[in-house]
Design a protein around this motif. Sequence first.
Motif, PDB file in Angstrom:
ATOM      1  N   PRO A 260     -70.549  -6.727 -20.567  1.00  0.00           N
ATOM      2  CA  PRO A 260     -71.782  -5.798 -19.318  1.00  0.00           C
ATOM      3  C   PRO A 260     -70.841  -5.301 -18.342  1.00  0.00           C
ATOM      4  N   PRO A 261     -71.338  -4.216 -17.559  1.00  0.00           N
ATOM      5  CA  PRO A 261     -70.641  -3.528 -16.684  1.00  0.00           C
ATOM      6  C   PRO A 261     -70.334  -4.336 -15.569  1.00  0.00           C
ATOM      7  N   LYS A 262     -69.410  -3.743 -14.866  1.00  0.00           N
ATOM      8  CA  LYS A 262     -68.833  -4.515 -13.694  1.00  0.00           C
ATOM      9  C   LYS A 262     -69.819  -4.781 -12.745  1.00  0.00           C
ATOM     10  N   GLU A 263     -69.926  -5.857 -11.963  1.00  0.00           N
ATOM     11  CA  GLU A 263     -70.768  -6.393 -11.148  1.00  0.00           C
ATOM     12  C   GLU A 263     -70.891  -5.305 -10.028  1.00  0.00           C
ATOM     13  N   PRO A 264     -72.006  -5.097  -9.404  1.00  0.00           N
ATOM     14  CA  PRO A 264     -72.137  -4.458  -8.056  1.00  0.00           C
ATOM     15  C   PRO A 264     -71.107  -4.640  -7.171  1.00  0.00           C
ATOM     16  N   SER A 265     -70.875  -3.964  -6.006  1.00  0.00           N
ATOM     17  CA  SER A 265     -70.129  -4.191  -4.929  1.00  0.00           C
ATOM     18  C   SER A 265     -70.658  -5.359  -4.072  1.00  0.00           C
ATOM     19  N   LEU A 266     -69.668  -5.936  -3.454  1.00  0.00           N
ATOM     20  CA  LEU A 266     -70.091  -6.947  -2.396  1.00  0.00           C
ATOM     21  C   LEU A 266     -70.199  -6.257  -0.986  1.00  0.00           C
ATOM     22  N   VAL A 267     -71.018  -6.612  -0.119  1.00  0.00           N
ATOM     23  CA  VAL A 267     -70.978  -6.016   1.184  1.00  0.00           C
ATOM     24  C   VAL A 267     -70.797  -7.298   2.328  1.00  0.00           C
ATOM     25  N   LEU A 268     -69.824  -6.805   3.304  1.00  0.00           N
ATOM     26  CA  LEU A 268     -69.449  -7.888   3.952  1.00  0.00           C
ATOM     27  C   LEU A 268     -69.901  -7.504   5.222  1.00  0.00           C
ATOM     28  N   SER A 269     -70.783  -8.117   5.856  1.00  0.00           N
ATOM     29  CA  SER A 269     -71.216  -7.851   7.309  1.00  0.00           C
ATOM     30  C   SER A 269     -70.601  -8.761   8.355  1.00  0.00           C
ATOM     31  N   GLY A 270     -70.437  -8.381   9.603  1.00  0.00           N
ATOM     32  CA  GLY A 270     -69.798  -9.292  10.563  1.00  0.00           C
ATOM     33  C   GLY A 270     -69.903  -8.648  11.813  1.00  0.00           C
ATOM     34  N   GLN A 271     -69.237  -9.438  12.807  1.00  0.00           N
ATOM     35  CA  GLN A 271     -69.152  -9.044  14.076  1.00  0.00           C
ATOM     36  C   GLN A 271     -67.630  -9.689  14.797  1.00  0.00           C
ATOM     37  N   VAL A 272     -67.150  -8.810  15.523  1.00  0.00           N
ATOM     38  CA  VAL A 272     -65.936  -8.983  16.095  1.00  0.00           C
ATOM     39  C   VAL A 272     -66.138  -9.332  17.767  1.00  0.00           C
ATOM     40  N   GLN A 273     -65.480 -10.397  17.987  1.00  0.00           N
ATOM     41  CA  GLN A 273     -65.965 -11.340  19.314  1.00  0.00           C
ATOM     42  C   GLN A 273     -64.591 -11.254  20.074  1.00  0.00           C
ATOM     43  N   ASN A 274     -65.076 -11.712  21.360  1.00  0.00           N
ATOM     44  CA  ASN A 274     -63.669 -11.873  22.313  1.00  0.00           C
ATOM     45  C   ASN A 274     -63.320 -13.285  22.275  1.00  0.00           C
ATOM     46  N   GLU A 275     -62.195 -13.773  21.663  1.00  0.00           N
ATOM     47  CA  GLU A 275     -61.800 -15.315  21.343  1.00  0.00           C
ATOM     48  C   GLU A 275     -62.039 -15.977  22.580  1.00  0.00           C
ATOM     49  N   LEU A 299     -62.878   1.599   9.626  1.00  0.00           N
ATOM     50  CA  LEU A 299     -64.133   1.998   9.963  1.00  0.00           C
ATOM     51  C   LEU A 299     -64.213   1.539  11.449  1.00  0.00           C
ATOM     52  N   GLN A 300     -65.065   2.021  12.058  1.00  0.00           N
ATOM     53  CA  GLN A 300     -65.323   1.807  13.629  1.00  0.00           C
ATOM     54  C   GLN A 300     -66.782   0.851  13.728  1.00  0.00           C
ATOM     55  N   GLY A 301     -66.632  -0.381  14.365  1.00  0.00           N
ATOM     56  CA  GLY A 301     -67.696  -0.994  14.714  1.00  0.00           C
ATOM     57  C   GLY A 301     -68.432  -0.413  15.729  1.00  0.00           C
ATOM     58  N   THR A 302     -69.896  -1.086  15.825  1.00  0.00           N
ATOM     59  CA  THR A 302     -70.661  -0.661  16.700  1.00  0.00           C
ATOM     60  C   THR A 302     -70.238  -1.215  18.194  1.00  0.00           C
ATOM     61  N   ASP A 303     -70.908  -0.764  19.206  1.00  0.00           N
ATOM     62  CA  ASP A 303     -71.145  -1.179  20.714  1.00  0.00           C
ATOM     63  C   ASP A 303     -71.174  -2.654  20.872  1.00  0.00           C
ATOM     64  N   ASP A 304     -71.862  -3.254  19.824  1.00  0.00           N
ATOM     65  CA  ASP A 304     -71.995  -4.519  19.706  1.00  0.00           C
ATOM     66  C   ASP A 304     -71.219  -5.451  18.697  1.00  0.00           C
ATOM     67  N   GLY A 305     -70.010  -4.677  18.529  1.00  0.00           N
ATOM     68  CA  GLY A 305     -68.879  -5.193  17.523  1.00  0.00           C
ATOM     69  C   GLY A 305     -69.616  -5.468  16.246  1.00  0.00           C
ATOM     70  N   LEU A 306     -70.471  -5.012  15.747  1.00  0.00           N
ATOM     71  CA  LEU A 306     -70.841  -5.074  14.390  1.00  0.00           C
ATOM     72  C   LEU A 306     -70.282  -4.182  13.482  1.00  0.00           C
ATOM     73  N   PHE A 307     -70.221  -4.433  12.077  1.00  0.00           N
ATOM     74  CA  PHE A 307     -69.590  -3.704  11.269  1.00  0.00           C
ATOM     75  C   PHE A 307     -69.913  -4.135   9.778  1.00  0.00           C
ATOM     76  N   LYS A 308     -69.906  -3.384   8.918  1.00  0.00           N
ATOM     77  CA  LYS A 308     -70.234  -3.425   7.482  1.00  0.00           C
ATOM     78  C   LYS A 308     -69.363  -2.759   6.347  1.00  0.00           C
ATOM     79  N   ILE A 309     -68.795  -3.620   5.484  1.00  0.00           N
ATOM     80  CA  ILE A 309     -68.005  -2.738   4.422  1.00  0.00           C
ATOM     81  C   ILE A 309     -68.369  -3.255   3.067  1.00  0.00           C
ATOM     82  N   ALA A 310     -68.116  -2.462   2.187  1.00  0.00           N
ATOM     83  CA  ALA A 310     -68.282  -2.754   0.680  1.00  0.00           C
ATOM     84  C   ALA A 310     -67.093  -2.811  -0.059  1.00  0.00           C
ATOM     85  N   PHE A 311     -66.885  -3.905  -0.839  1.00  0.00           N
ATOM     86  CA  PHE A 311     -65.945  -4.077  -1.610  1.00  0.00           C
ATOM     87  C   PHE A 311     -66.270  -4.484  -3.081  1.00  0.00           C
TER      88      PHE A 311
END
Length: 470
Positions: A260-275, A299-311
């Motif tokens: 079968p064809p390769k599985e679809p991409s994964l999407v990783l969502s997250g947030q960058v926080q102050n330690e 990629l650039q995260g949002t003002d709330d530190g949020l990001f989303k990347i596909a792999f």
Amino acid sequence: MNRLLWCLFFLAISQSIYAQRAGIYQFEKNLEEESGQFPALKVLKEAGIFQEDVLPELKNAKRSVYVFEKNYGLQFDNRAANGFLRDSYTIEIYFKFSALDSWKRVIDFKNRKSDNGCYIYDGKLNFYNFALGTRAPVRANEYTHYVISRNGKTKQLKMYVDGESKVEFTDQNDEGVIDEDGVLNFFHDDLIVKEEASAGAVALIKIFDYVVEPTEVKKSYLKLNESVLKKPTVPSVATSPPLANPPPEAKTPAKAADLPPKEPSLVLSGQVQNETTRKPVKQPTVLVLDKNNTEKQRLQGTDDGLFKIAFEVGQDVYFMVEADGFFPTSIHYTAKELTEKSKNGTIFTLKPVTISESIVLKNIRFVQGKPELLPESEEDLNRLWLFMRDNPAAEIELHGHTDNLGDFDLNLALSRQRVESVKAFLVSKGIASQRISGRGFGSTRPIANNNREETRPLNRRVEFVIKKLK
């Protein structure tokens, strides 16, 4: 004859008094000990919840576990147990942590009055500040079979993961013995150093008043399904029954072209926080690198530190995360970890930079007794370079340190030479030399026990202090 009978009677009494015992906590929707002979575990800070979870080492069976938030721990009251836990004991835990990005407390013997105790640090078992084990199969969001035992006569303390011994040292100062407060704390650490706890879940705690032999520790791990699952369970994923008459093509191995064809991409969502504050970091930069540190995505995260990347499915991923006013951090997810994170999201933390604060470059390594950098140092060196590149007004002072092996004066000179090696790397990448000063301290400022080979490498380090930022 009467004297003999009395002797036998007192011998039987003494044997019953000192019989080996164990308290078992199964977390079947309560914190009670299953025999009723020991006190229930107490909640530290706030109560967690009971819910069913998949236990992969138990054939993916589902079972009730106790889920706790970060720093919402549990406590065993040894006073209520009439001093059951003494200087010889074994503690067995089957649990998982949600985060392993830094020091995470497992067991505290001194009721939060000391930073010493059992941790997991960077995938290694650690009894701070006395012994550090080799890397163990401990991963975030995966259950771990964890055992610690202590022999009161020899004071030998041992720590195991998945039945294998990872740490062993002589506990001369009784750091692994409950103090006068008479309590044993699990997963809770908020007095001495902040942010050294993780959210997670626990399925089993056993407390023995004797030393369990290594062979029995191994057996306990291999027979987890017998000790943790007390009743038949249904597998978490239903499977279809086999076909009575499968079609002929099912018996023939598929060719590559038929797959079968390769599985679809994964999407990783997250947030960058102050330690430090755990607040979102504004507009962080997330870089995706390959294993050779070559940039693949940015990629650039949002003002709330949020990001989303596909792999693509089935690949390891390396991240470098940056933001103005913070020291960069690097993260590596295996393909399996990435798949899991794509389901639940992830959090990256960045350490804020502060004038005059010392920051340890944990993974800078040198050839033994020489100033030559080892290849595994590249990741931390690149983090420091990125910080200097992105903060062109910053000036730093490098501090070199050694362990206490060898001649004091030679170690002092070696620590200075190692500072020069790090400086030379930064200059070779375009950082002006006048922005970098350095000092060598030799063996005068250890951060770990120099008497153990397991902890001595922690003292062979380079730190830097920010002297000017803007």
